[in-house]
Scaffold this active site. Structure first.
Site, PDB file in Angstrom:
ATOM      1  N   ASN A   7      40.673  38.456  38.982  1.00  0.00           N
ATOM      2  CA  ASN A   7      40.310  38.027  40.334  1.00  0.00           C
ATOM      3  C   ASN A   7      41.414  37.081  40.816  1.00  0.00           C
ATOM      4  O   ASN A   7      41.408  35.906  40.485  1.00  0.00           O
ATOM      5  CB  ASN A   7      38.944  37.322  40.293  1.00  0.00           C
ATOM      6  CG  ASN A   7      38.516  36.810  41.648  1.00  0.00           C
ATOM      7  OD1 ASN A   7      39.216  36.984  42.646  1.00  0.00           O
ATOM      8  ND2 ASN A   7      37.361  36.173  41.684  1.00  0.00           N
ATOM      9  N   ARG A  85      38.900  42.444  41.316  1.00  0.00           N
ATOM     10  CA  ARG A  85      38.067  42.099  42.457  1.00  0.00           C
ATOM     11  C   ARG A  85      38.931  42.182  43.716  1.00  0.00           C
ATOM     12  O   ARG A  85      39.999  41.578  43.772  1.00  0.00           O
ATOM     13  CB  ARG A  85      37.523  40.677  42.307  1.00  0.00           C
ATOM     14  CG  ARG A  85      36.669  40.319  43.479  1.00  0.00           C
ATOM     15  CD  ARG A  85      36.242  38.887  43.450  1.00  0.00           C
ATOM     16  NE  ARG A  85      35.373  38.639  44.581  1.00  0.00           N
ATOM     17  CZ  ARG A  85      35.220  37.450  45.139  1.00  0.00           C
ATOM     18  NH1 ARG A  85      35.859  36.412  44.657  1.00  0.00           N
ATOM     19  NH2 ARG A  85      34.417  37.311  46.149  1.00  0.00           N
ATOM     20  N   ARG A 235      31.407  26.023  55.174  1.00  0.00           N
ATOM     21  CA  ARG A 235      31.406  26.941  56.320  1.00  0.00           C
ATOM     22  C   ARG A 235      30.137  26.759  57.143  1.00  0.00           C
ATOM     23  O   ARG A 235      29.049  26.585  56.575  1.00  0.00           O
ATOM     24  CB  ARG A 235      31.479  28.393  55.834  1.00  0.00           C
ATOM     25  CG  ARG A 235      32.866  28.816  55.433  1.00  0.00           C
ATOM     26  CD  ARG A 235      32.856  30.222  54.841  1.00  0.00           C
ATOM     27  NE  ARG A 235      33.228  30.179  53.442  1.00  0.00           N
ATOM     28  CZ  ARG A 235      33.019  31.158  52.573  1.00  0.00           C
ATOM     29  NH1 ARG A 235      32.426  32.269  52.950  1.00  0.00           N
ATOM     30  NH2 ARG A 235      33.383  31.023  51.321  1.00  0.00           N
TER      31      ARG A 235
END
Ligand code: AMP
Length: 394
Positions: A7, A85, A235
């Site tokens: 990843n 990924r 976020r």
């Protein structure tokens, strides 16, 4: 048989060697702070942490260091494939894929949709192809699981040529985790594999929920990018889009600077003014910090509204599945969220809620139909399983 799971992010490369049949993880680690003098390769084997400095290393040197480590550990020869990924597969991938030049070209086409994530993912693929020229490389896409969403769920109510010309639609993310925990939940809750309705809540630094009907994603909270949906660590999740132009004008910043603030300075961090980390906020809230308390309240309120909304495409709810760092560990968040959803037939069992978590999956409500449950996610294992399946298919 082992699979190497990679990843690659902008300044780090996570790796794990996993046997997809036994689920055993031989080693897991991360090469981090890449490009900096303090770059290091850190790994855990049999519960013991190790670290090796790789000063100034970029992705290529870092992955070479990982290969050297796997050779030292005697694992290199057992690897049958490399699973990567990949964050954004756009509308081009509905499942994991063996990586070919055509697949790379399609992932490159998705770079504008994910300019921060897809380039390092592609870099990782390119380096791994060089380092393991004889091994099959498999791409596992965060977006793929949500490709079964119907147009009513993925189409934004915006001018239609935005979709046709620019690909503006909802794609969804965390698909590997939602798919993994949905499968686990069906087994754990003894649901019919061909007739079940789940809402999966992946709650970590990034958070999203998905409506899963008979093994397929039919709706999810994230959209074109991972900024949409529920409130997250840094976020904002969904807000009035007019705020962007308004704040750009009000502060003289560029719209991109405002969007950066919505990605990096909002959510739990923005409301609390203290931290994006739920553990820190739970402690601060218990100590009387009013903004930490408000941040947790909003997090749970927004989440409960999203979960209730996702029952619309399902028509009924069999299980609400909590996973991710917060979902698996925060007794408080699970209690508050379930407490906001009595009309779905969910009532928390405080004893079960307190006794279940990351290391003990299970039901946390008084009834089992419908139920809320905790399931530990394992995206790396899902990537390893997909990789092995594609390798074996030939
Ligand atoms: P992840 O991104 O999935 O690793 O999740 C990270 C989030 O999980 C952070 O907000 C952590 O504070 C939160 N987390 C981890 N352990 C706990 C815990 N015991 N209680 C509450 N939150 C936790």
């Amino acid at each position: 048989m082992n699979v190497l799971v990679l990843n690659c992010g902008s300044s780090s490369a996570k790796f794990a060697v996993i046997d997809p049949i036994t689920s055993q993880q031989a080693v897991a680690g991360i090469a981090q702070r890449l490009g900096a003098p303090e770059a290091s390769c850190d790994w855990v084997i049999d519960g013991t942490k190790h670290s090796r400095p790789i000063p100034g290393a970029h992705h290529e040197e870092a992955l070479r260091a990982v290969v050297a480590l796997l050779q030292e550990l005697g694992l290199a020869e057992s690897i049958v494939g490399v699973g990567h990924r990949v964050v954004h597969g756009g509308s081009r991938f509905a499942s994991s894929m063996r990586i070919t030049p055509e697949v790379i070209a399609k992932v490159e086409e998705c770079v504008p949709l994910s300019p921060l994530h897809n380039p390092p993912n592609l870099l990782g693929i390119r380096i791994a192809q060089e380092l393991f020229p004889r091994l099959p490389q498999i791409g596992v896409f965060d977006t793929a699981f949500h490709q079964t969403m119907p147009p009513v769920a993925y189409t934004y109510p915006v001018p239609h040529d935005w979709l046709d010309t620019h690909g503006v639609r909802r794609y969804g993310f965390h698909g590997t985790s939602h798919r993994f925990v949905a499968k686990q939940a069906v087994v754990q809750g003894q649901f019919d594999p061909h007739d079940h309705r789940l809402v999966t809540a992946h709650l970590g630094n990034g958070s999203s929920c998905a409506a899963v009907r008979d093994g397929l994603s039919v709706d999810t909270t994230m959209g074109l990018t991972p900024l949409e949906g529920v409130m997250m660590g840094t976020r904002s999740g969904s807000i009035d889009p007019a705020i962007i132009g308004y704040m750009a004008t009000a502060t003289g910043q560029s719209e991109q600077a405002v969007i950066d603030a919505l990605n990096k300075k909002s959510g739990l961090l923005g409301v609390s003014g203290r931290s994006n980390d739920m553990r820190t906020l739970e402690q601060a809230a218990a100590d009387g910090d009013v903004r930490a308390q408000l941040a947790i309240e909003i997090f749970c309120y927004v989440l409960a509204k999203a979960i209730a909304g996702l029952v619309v495409p399902l028509g009924r709810l069999d299980a609400l599945v909590f996973t991710g760092g917060i979902g698996e560990n925060s007794v408080l968040v699970r209690e508050k969220v379930v407490g906001l959803l009595p009309f779905l037939g969910l009532t928390i069992d405080p004893v079960s809620n307190a006794s279940h978590g990351r290391d003990r999956a299970g039901c946390i409500t008084t009834r089992t139909r419908p139920q809320a449950m905790v399931v530990r996610t394992n995206e790396e294992l899902m990537i390893a399983m997909d990789t092995a399946e594609i390798v074996q298919r030939g």
